[in-house]
Write a protein that holds these residues in place. Structure first.
Motif, PDB file in Angstrom:
ATOM      1  N   TRP A 134       0.756  -1.129   0.008  1.00 47.24           N
ATOM      2  CA  TRP A 134       0.113   0.030   0.114  1.00 47.24           C
ATOM      3  C   TRP A 134       0.813   1.331  -0.113  1.00 47.24           C
ATOM      4  CZ3 TRP A 134      -0.153  -3.590   4.170  1.00 47.24           C
ATOM      5  CH2 TRP A 134       0.431  -3.333   5.094  1.00 47.24           C
ATOM      6  N   GLN A 135       1.991   1.135   0.150  1.00 49.00           N
ATOM      7  CA  GLN A 135       3.022   2.484   0.411  1.00 49.00           C
ATOM      8  C   GLN A 135       2.958   3.298  -0.862  1.00 49.00           C
ATOM      9  OE1 GLN A 135       6.608   0.658   1.717  1.00 49.00           O
ATOM     10  NE2 GLN A 135       6.034   0.371   3.659  1.00 49.00           N
ATOM     11  N   PRO A 136       3.035   2.927  -2.175  1.00 51.93           N
ATOM     12  CA  PRO A 136       2.785   3.583  -3.456  1.00 51.93           C
ATOM     13  C   PRO A 136       1.681   4.732  -3.298  1.00 51.93           C
ATOM     14  CG  PRO A 136       3.446   1.508  -3.864  1.00 51.93           C
ATOM     15  CD  PRO A 136       3.208   1.356  -2.608  1.00 51.93           C
ATOM     16  N   ILE A 137       0.717   4.276  -2.622  1.00 47.60           N
ATOM     17  CA  ILE A 137      -0.398   5.276  -2.445  1.00 47.60           C
ATOM     18  C   ILE A 137      -0.327   6.131  -1.174  1.00 47.60           C
ATOM     19  CG2 ILE A 137      -3.006   5.761  -1.928  1.00 47.60           C
ATOM     20  CD1 ILE A 137      -2.315   4.685  -4.780  1.00 47.60           C
ATOM     21  N   THR A 138      -0.149   5.504  -0.083  1.00 49.23           N
ATOM     22  CA  THR A 138       0.011   6.031   1.419  1.00 49.23           C
ATOM     23  C   THR A 138       1.231   7.174   1.776  1.00 49.23           C
ATOM     24  OG1 THR A 138       1.480   4.182   2.464  1.00 49.23           O
ATOM     25  CG2 THR A 138      -1.127   4.338   2.315  1.00 49.23           C
ATOM     26  N   TYR A 139       2.116   6.981   0.679  1.00 48.06           N
ATOM     27  CA  TYR A 139       3.504   7.790   0.962  1.00 48.06           C
ATOM     28  C   TYR A 139       3.113   9.352   0.376  1.00 48.06           C
ATOM     29  CZ  TYR A 139       4.774   9.067  -4.029  1.00 48.06           C
ATOM     30  OH  TYR A 139       4.696   9.567  -5.283  1.00 48.06           O
ATOM     31  N   MET A 140       2.216   9.416  -0.425  1.00 44.40           N
ATOM     32  CA  MET A 140       2.003  10.841  -1.031  1.00 44.40           C
ATOM     33  C   MET A 140       1.105  11.683   0.115  1.00 44.40           C
ATOM     34  SD  MET A 140      -0.761  10.165  -4.085  1.00 44.40           S
ATOM     35  CE  MET A 140      -0.105   8.471  -4.561  1.00 44.40           C
ATOM     36  N   PHE A 141       0.608  11.223   1.042  1.00 42.48           N
ATOM     37  CA  PHE A 141      -0.036  11.971   2.406  1.00 42.48           C
ATOM     38  C   PHE A 141       0.734  12.066   3.449  1.00 42.48           C
ATOM     39  CE2 PHE A 141      -3.387   9.816  -0.441  1.00 42.48           C
ATOM     40  CZ  PHE A 141      -4.097  10.736  -0.635  1.00 42.48           C
TER      41      PHE A 141
END
Length: 232
Positions: free
Chosen positions: A57-64
Motif C-alpha cells: 500500500w505504500q505507493p499510495i500512502t506515501y503521498m500523504f
C-alpha cells in the motif's frame, strides 16, 4: 464590508486533498521523531520494492506523509494555488485521476531509477534481505536506498504543475524573491530542468527524491496530451 474567505473558491477535490494531507500531518506534530518514524513512516512511507520495510500500500500512502513543515507547506501551497484552476478546467474526476496517477507514477519512476543504481553497484536489482546497516559487503548507497523511505505529495504536485503549465502557458506567475512576473511556459520547464540537473548531480546530503518529481511531471504531461487538452 464582508471579506470573502480565501478558501471559498476551493474546488471539491483540492479541498479534500488539502484536508487529508493536513490530517495525515498531525502524527508528525504530536509524536516524537523516533515514534513518528517507527509508527508512521516505516509503515506508510514508500520503500524500495525489495526493502524489508516495503508494503504494497505504500505507493499510495506515501503521498500523504510529509517530513516537515517546509515540505508540507510548499506542497500544499502549490496545490492551493494551481489545483483549483486546473480542476475547473478538466473537471473533478480527471483532476483526481491526474493527481493519483502522477503520484503513483512518481514513486514507480523513483524505484526504477533506484533499481538501476542497485544493479550498477552490486550486479543485481535485489540485494539479500538479511544484510544489515553494518554489513561491509554492501555499499552505503544500497543501504540508503533500502532503508530510506520516500514521503510527500511532490510527485503528484509536479503533475499538477505541468498540467497547469500546458493549459495556461501564458499565465504570469510571481515567485518569492523575484519581483518580475514569469510566464508558466518558461518557469515550469526551468523548474523541470533544475530537477533533472539535481537528480543526476545529487549532492551529498541531498535527500530529495528528484526522480520522483520528474516521474510525476512526465505522467502529467502524458495524461494532458492523451486527454487532448490544448493551452490557451
Amino acid at each position: 464590508m464582508n471579506r470573502q474567505s480565501p478558501f471559498a473558491n476551493l474546488t471539491p477535490v483540492v479541498k479534500n486533498l488539502l484536508i487529508i494531507n493536513l490530517i495525515c500531518f498531525i502524527p508528525f506534530i504530536v509524536l516524537s521523531d523516533n515514534n513518528y518514524n517507527d509508527l508512521v513512516v516505516k509503515n506508510l512511507g514508500a520503500f524500495y520494492f525489495n526493502s524489508p520495510y516495503f508494503k504494497p500500500w505504500q505507493p499510495i500512502t506515501y503521498m500523504f506523509l510529509h517530513g516537515g513543515w517546509a515540505h508540507i507547506l510548499f506542497n500544499m501551497f502549490a496545490l492551493f494555488s494551481f489545483g483549483p484552476i486546473l480542476e475547473y478546467a478538466i473537471g473533478p474526476k480527471r483532476f483526481l485521476n491526474l493527481y493519483f496517477i502522477c503520484g503513483l507514477g512518481a514513486i514507480l519512476f523513483q524505484m526504477a531509477v533506484q533499481a538501476i543504481e542497485v544493479h550498477n553497484l552490486i550486479g543485481s536489482f535485489m540485494a539479500p534481505f538479511h544484510f544489515s546497516l553494518n554489513d561491509p559487503t554492501i555499499p552505503d548507497q544500497v543501504k540508503a536506498i533500502y532503508y530510506s523511505p520516500v514521503v510527500g505529495a511532490s510527485g503528484a504536485i509536479f503533475g499538477v504543475l505541468v498540467g497547469f503549465g500546458m493549459l495556461y502557458p501564458n499565465m504570469e506567475l510571481m515567485l518569492m524573491f523575484v519581483p518580475v512576473p514569469i510566464k508558466a511556459k518558461y518557469l515550469i520547464p526551468v523548474y523541470i530542468l533544475f530537477e533533472i540537473y539535481s537528480g543526476f548531480g545529487q549532492a551529498a546530503g541531498d535527500n530529495v527524491a528528484h526522480f520522483a518529481h520528474l516521474g510525476g511531471a512526465l505522467l502529467g504531461f502524458i495524461m494532458i496530451k492523451a486527454w487532448g487538452y490544448r493551452g490557451s
